[in-house]
Design an enzyme around this catalytic site. Structure first.
Site, PDB file in Angstrom:
ATOM      1  N   ILE A  17       0.708  -1.212   0.162  1.00 10.10           N
ATOM      2  CA  ILE A  17      -0.054  -0.015  -0.081  1.00 10.10           C
ATOM      3  C   ILE A  17       0.895   1.383   0.083  1.00 10.10           C
ATOM      4  O   ILE A  17       0.515   2.188  -0.130  1.00 10.10           O
ATOM      5  CB  ILE A  17      -0.825  -0.014   1.038  1.00 10.10           C
ATOM      6  CG1 ILE A  17      -0.309  -0.012   2.575  1.00 10.10           C
ATOM      7  CG2 ILE A  17      -2.194  -1.077   1.173  1.00 10.10           C
ATOM      8  CD1 ILE A  17      -1.033  -0.099   3.745  1.00 10.10           C
ATOM      9  N   GLY A  20       8.383   4.166  -0.506  1.00 11.14           N
ATOM     10  CA  GLY A  20       9.070   5.308  -0.230  1.00 11.14           C
ATOM     11  C   GLY A  20      10.822   5.174  -0.289  1.00 11.14           C
ATOM     12  O   GLY A  20      11.175   3.755  -0.343  1.00 11.14           O
ATOM     13  N   VAL A  25       5.335  -0.204   2.592  1.00 10.34           N
ATOM     14  CA  VAL A  25       4.362  -0.470   3.703  1.00 10.34           C
ATOM     15  C   VAL A  25       3.204  -1.231   3.093  1.00 10.34           C
ATOM     16  O   VAL A  25       2.963  -1.291   2.054  1.00 10.34           O
ATOM     17  CB  VAL A  25       3.719   0.742   4.111  1.00 10.34           C
ATOM     18  CG1 VAL A  25       2.579   0.544   5.113  1.00 10.34           C
ATOM     19  CG2 VAL A  25       4.698   2.046   4.437  1.00 10.34           C
ATOM     20  N   ASP A 141      10.126  15.476  10.570  1.00 11.28           N
ATOM     21  CA  ASP A 141       9.739  15.262   9.125  1.00 11.28           C
ATOM     22  C   ASP A 141       8.292  15.488   8.782  1.00 11.28           C
ATOM     23  O   ASP A 141       7.835  14.489   8.367  1.00 11.28           O
ATOM     24  CB  ASP A 141      10.307  14.023   8.605  1.00 11.28           C
ATOM     25  CG  ASP A 141      10.336  14.048   7.137  1.00 11.28           C
ATOM     26  OD1 ASP A 141      10.198  12.801   6.619  1.00 11.28           O
ATOM     27  OD2 ASP A 141      10.214  14.886   6.466  1.00 11.28           O
TER      28      ASP A 141
END
Length: 766
Positions: A17, A20, A25, A141
Site C-alpha cells: 500500500i 518510499g 508499507v 519530518d
C-alpha cells in the site's frame, strides 16, 4: 517481497500500500490476533555493511522503535510491534482507514480544504505534538504525507522516530557529510536548512508549512527549484495567506505566520500554546470560517481555487546555503511534484488502507441511500455532504475540548440534516446519533443517552448487521449508560451478550473484546460480585499485557481496576503493591504529573491509610495536593479529592483540629464548585461530622449527620446503601448523646430497609 511473505511466523503480508525512500508499507494480517495491521518494512541491510556497524544500527532501531511504541495519544499512529526478519527491520502499526493530507488535496483537485477542516486539523495535530514534545520526542519530518485524517475525523501523525531511523540507518538521502538527512524541502525549518540545533520548534515551523498549504492550496515557497525553496525558507517572509485566500479568518492567518517565524524563539513556545490560541479564538467566535456553535457557515459559492503563487524569491549572490543543498531536487510536495523528480511508482500512503468513506461522518456521495419508500434516494449535492462532514468534525473538536453542550448541539443539528438528506438509517446519520448520545452521557443525561444509543444500535443492526463493529460499539455504550442509571443487572446482560459476539467474531484477545471484558469486570464490582470482578480484571490485565504490552495505557487501566477490587476485598497490601507498580509504569509512559499517574498514587494513599501507615499517606497526599494544585488548579475536583485524603489521615493520626479545619475548607469549596448535593460534597460534610464527634461535639455532629442523611435520601433514595450508612451514622451519634431509644428505633428502620430494598449497585467512592 512476495505476497505470501510471512514475517516472524506471525504477520502475513497481503498487499503493498505504499513505497518510499525508506522501504515499503504492506497491509498485513496478524495471524496471532486475527486483525489487520500495517507493516512497514525498512530497506534490508546488506552484507556490504560491517558487522559492528549493523549491531549499532539494530540497537538504535530498537531504541527508536521503543520510543515510538511508548507514544500513546489519540493523534499518533499506534506502534504494536517491531523486530528484524531476514535482515529486514520492520514496524507493525495500526492500519488506518483514511487519507493523508497530500491525498486530500489531490482529491480536492489541489484546491484548499474547507476552513473548518483546516482549523480542526491544526488543533488536533497541535494537541498530538504538544504530547510528544512533553515526552522530549521531535518528529523532524512533518509533512502532509505524514498526517492522516481517518474516517471518524481523527487526525493522526505517522512515522514518529522514522526520520531519525532513516538518518542513522542510511535510508534517506544524505546529501553531504554534514550529518543532515534531508526530507522534502517544502516543509523544512530554517535551522534544519542551516544545519543548526533542531528542537520541538522545528516541528512547529513544519506544521506552519503544512497548514499554509492545506489552507491556500500551495506551500509557502512553491517553486520547482529546490535552491529557491530553501532560500525562501531561510531569507524570505511568506506571502500572507489572505492574499491567496481572502476568506480565511485573519486570526488564523496570524497563527500560521507566527509558526513560520524564521527564528525559533519568535514562534509559539510550544504546541500547547497553538491549541490554546485556537480554543480562545473559537470561544470568542473569531475564527470566521467556523460559527460559534462549531458549524461551518453556509456557502453560496464553492471554495475558490488558490491563486497561483508568484515566484517572488530573489536568489542571493553569492549563494549562502550549505554545500549539501547543491543539485538537490524539490522532492514530492503535497500539491504536486517538481519536474526534476518524478513520483515513485507506488505513491506512499502513510500506513493506511483505502478510504472507504462509509461511516463516522465521512460520506461517499457515490453511494445511493434507500428511502423510506424503498426507492433510491437521489444523492444530495457533494457540497452539502462536505458541509455536513465539516460540521461533524467541528462537533468532534468541541468534544475533545470538553465543551460537551456545544458539541451536542452541533451533532443534533447535523443528525437532523443528515436524516433529511440521507435517510434515518444511513451510516452517516447513525454516526451523528451515536455522537449525540455520547455527549448526552458526558452531560449527565444517561436516560436521554440510552434512548439515542438504542436507536443507533437498532439502525446499525439493520444496515450493517448485528456483528458489525459499529453495531457492537453502540450496544456496548447502551450497557455503559445503563450502569450510569444504576441498572447494573441489565448492563451486565448487555455486556455479556456483546462480549460473546466479540469473542465469536473478533477473537478473545482482540483489543475491542478485551475492552468489553474490562467493562464487564467493572460492572461486576458494582453488583457486589467482588471476587468475580477481581478474577476477570486480573485475566484481562494479563491478556492486555500479552497483546498490547505491560506498560500500555489500556493494560494499566485494567491493572488499576485489579488494585481497586483487591482493596474492596480487604487485601490492602496486595492492592498497594499493584497501585505502586501502575504508578511507576505510568511515570515511564506518561510522566510523573500526568493525571492518570496521580490517580494511581492517590489510590496508593488510600491503601496506606487502610494499612495503618497514615504518616506515609499524609506525606503522599501533601505532595499530591501540591502537584495537582500546580497542574490543575486549587478548585479542581482531583485536587479537592487529594485534600480530602489529607484530612482523613490527619484524623487517623489524632490531629482532629487540623482534620476538621481541612474538611470544612474542602467542603466549602465543593459546595461552590460541585453543588451542595454532589456525592463528593456529601462525603466532605460527613467528614466534618466525624471530626466534630472525635472532638466531643456530638450535638453539632448530629446536625451534620442528619443533613447528609436527608440529602442522600433525597438524591439517591431511602434504601440506597449510602443513605442507609448515613442513617447508621445518625443512630451512632444519638447513642453518644445518651438517646438510646431513638438510636435503636433508627437502627431497626435501617435493618428493615436493607431486608426489603431492591438490589442496588454497591457504591464505592474512589
Amino acid at each position: 517481497m512476495a505476497d505470501t511473505r510471512l514475517i516472524q511466523g506471525r504477520y502475513q503480508l497481503l498487499d503493498l500500500i505504499g513505497r518510499g525512500g525508506m522501504g515499503e508499507v504492506w497491509r498485513a494480517r496478524d495471524e496471532s490476533l486475527g486483525r489487520h495491521v500495517a507493516v512497514k518494512c525498512l530497506k534490508p541491510m546488506g552484507p556490504h555493511h560491517e558487522q559492528s556497524y549493523l549491531r549499532v544500527l539494530r540497537e538504535r532501531f530498537r531504541r527508536e522503535a521503543r520510543v515510538a511504541a511508548a507514544l500513546q495519544h489519540r493523534g499518533i499512529t499506534v506502534v504494536h510491534d517491531f523486530g528484524e526478519s531476514e535482515g529486514v527491520l520492520y514496524l507493525v502499526m495500526e492500519l488506518l482507514d483514511g487519507h493523508n493530507l497530500s491525498q486530500l488535496l489531490e482529491d480536492n483537485r489541489q484546491r484548499p480544504l474547507p476552513v473548518p477542516e483546516v482549523v480542526d486539523i491544526a488543533e488536533q495535530v497541535g494537541a498530538a505534538l504538544a504530547y510528544t514534545h512533553r515526552q522530549s520526542v521531535v518528529h523532524r519530518d512533518l509533512k502532509p504525507a505524514n498526517i492522516m485524517r481517518v474516517a471518524d475525523g481523527t487526525v493522526k501523525i505517522c512515522d514518529f522516530g522514522i526520520a531519525r531511523l532513516g538518518h542513522d540507518i542510511g535510508f534517506t538521502s544524505r546529501l553531504t557529510g554534514t550529518g543532515i538527512a534531508m526530507g522534502t524541502p517544502h516543509y523544512m525549518s530554517p535551522e534544519q536548512i542551516g544545519g543548526g540545533n533542531v528542537d520541538h520548534r522545528s516541528d512547529l515551523y513544519s506544521l506552519g508549512c503544512v497548514l499554509y498549504e492545506i489552507a491556500t492550496g500551495a506551500p509557502p515557497f512553491d517553486m520547482d527549484d529546490a535552491w529557491g525553496v530553501l532560500v525562501g525558507h531561510r531569507d524570505t517572509q511568506p506571502e500572507p495567506l489572505r492574499e491567496r485566500r481572502p476568506e480565511l479568518p485573519e486570526d488564523f492567518e496570524r497563527i500560521v505566520l507566527d509558526l513560520l517565524a524564521k527564528e525559533p524563539e519568535d514562534r509559539p513556545d510550544d504546541a500547547g500554546e497553538l491549541v490554546r490560541r485556537i480554543a480562545r479564538l473559537r470561544a470568542a467566535g473569531r475564527l470566521g470560517g467556523v460559527r460559534g456553535d462549531g458549524s461551518a457557515p453556509h456557502r453560496t459559492l464553492p471554495e475558490g481555487r488558490a491563486r497561483p503563487v508568484r515566484a517572488s524569491v530573489r536568489l542571493p549572490e553569492p549563494p549562502r546555503l550549505p554545500g549539501w543543498a547543491r543539485n538537490m531536487t524539490t522532492g514530492s510536495k503535497a500539491a504536486g511534484t517538481g519536474p526534476l523528480q518524478p513520483p515513485p511508482p507506488h505513491p506512499a500512503v502513510a500506513l493506511t488502507g483505502s478510504w472507504t468513506g462509509a461511516w463516522n461522518g465521512v460520506t461517499d456521495p457515490r453511494r445511493p441511500t434507500p428511502s423510506a419508500t424503498g426507492t433510491e434516494r437521489p444523492p444530495p449535492p457533494p457540497e452539502v455532504l462536505a458541509e455536513l462532514a465539516s460540521r461533524h468534525s467541528a462537533g468532534l473538536s468541541l468534544a475533545r475540548l470538553g465543551r460537551w453542550d456545544e458539541a451536542g448541539k452541533v451533532h443534533r443539528g447535523v443528525a437532523a440534516e443528515r436524516e433529511h438528506v440521507l435517510g434515518p438509517d444511513h451510516p452517516d446519520t447513525l454516526a451523528s446519533r451515536y455522537e449525540v448520545a455520547f455527549t448526552l452521557s458526558r452531560l449527565g443525561r444517561p436516560a436521554d443517552a440510552l434512548r439515542e444509543y438504542a436507536q443507533a444500535a437498532d439502525g446499525r443492526e439493520r444496515v450493517l448487521g448485528p456483528d458489525h463493529p459499529d453495531t457492537l460499539a453502540a450496544r456496548q455504550e447502551t450497557a455503559y449508560v445503563l450502569g450510569q442509571l444504576g441498572r447494573h443487572f441489565e448492563a451486565h446482560q448487555v455486556y455479556a451478550d456483546v462480549l460473546a459476539d466479540r469473542e465469536r467474531t473478533m477473537g478473545a484477545d482482540h483489543p475491542d473484546t478485551l475492552r468489553c471484558r474490562h467493562n464487564l469486570a467493572y460492572n461486576l464490582s458494582r453488583l457486589g460480585r467482588l471476587e468475580d470482578s477481581y478474577r476477570m480484571a486480573r485475566d484481562v490485565a494479563a491478556a492486555r499485557a500479552r497483546v498490547l504490552g505491560a506498560d500500555h495505557p489500556d493494560t494499566l487501566v485494567t491493572r488499576y481496576e485489579v488494585g481497586y477490587a483487591l482493596g474492596q476485598l480487604g487485601r490492602w497490601a496486595e492492592a498497594l503493591h499493584t497501585y505502586h507498580e501502575v504508578a511507576a509504569a505510568r511515570v515511564r509512559a506518561l510522566g510523573a504529573d500526568h493525571p492518570d499517574t496521580l490517580a494511581a498514587r492517590y489510590e496508593a494513599g488510600i491503601c496506606l491509610g487502610r494499612l495503618g501507615r497514615s504518616a506515609e499517606a499524609l506525606e503522599l497526599y501533601r505532595d499530591l495536593v501540591e502537584v495537582r494544585t500546580r497542574a490543575q488548579g486549587p478548585d479542581h475536583p482531583d485536587t479537592l479529592r487529594a485534600r480530602h485524603g489529607l484530612g482523613v489521615n490527619l484524623g487517623r493520626l489524632g490531629r482532629w483540629e487540623e482534620a476538621l479545619a481541612e474538611s470544612r475548607d474542602v467542603c466549602a469549596i465543593r459546595v461552590r464548585v460541585l453543588g451542595p448535593d454532589h456525592p463528593d460534597t456529601l462525603v466532605s460534610r460527613r467528614e466534618v461530622a466525624v471530626g466534630l464527634g472525635w472532638l466531643g461535639r456530638w450535638t453539632d455532629a448530629l446536625a451534620v449527620y442528619r443533613d447528609v442523611a436527608q440529602a442522600r435520601q433525597r438524591v439517591l433514595g431511602a434504601d440506597h446503601p449510602d443513605a442507609l450508612a448515613s442513617r447508621n451514622d445518625e443512630a451512632h451519634c444519638l447513642e453518644q448523646l445518651g438517646r438510646s431509644a431513638e438510636a435503636h428505633e433508627l437502627y431497626r428502620q435501617v435493618a428493615a430497609l436493607r431486608q426489603t430494598r431492591s438490589p442496588h449497585a454497591v457504591h464505592h467512592p474512589r
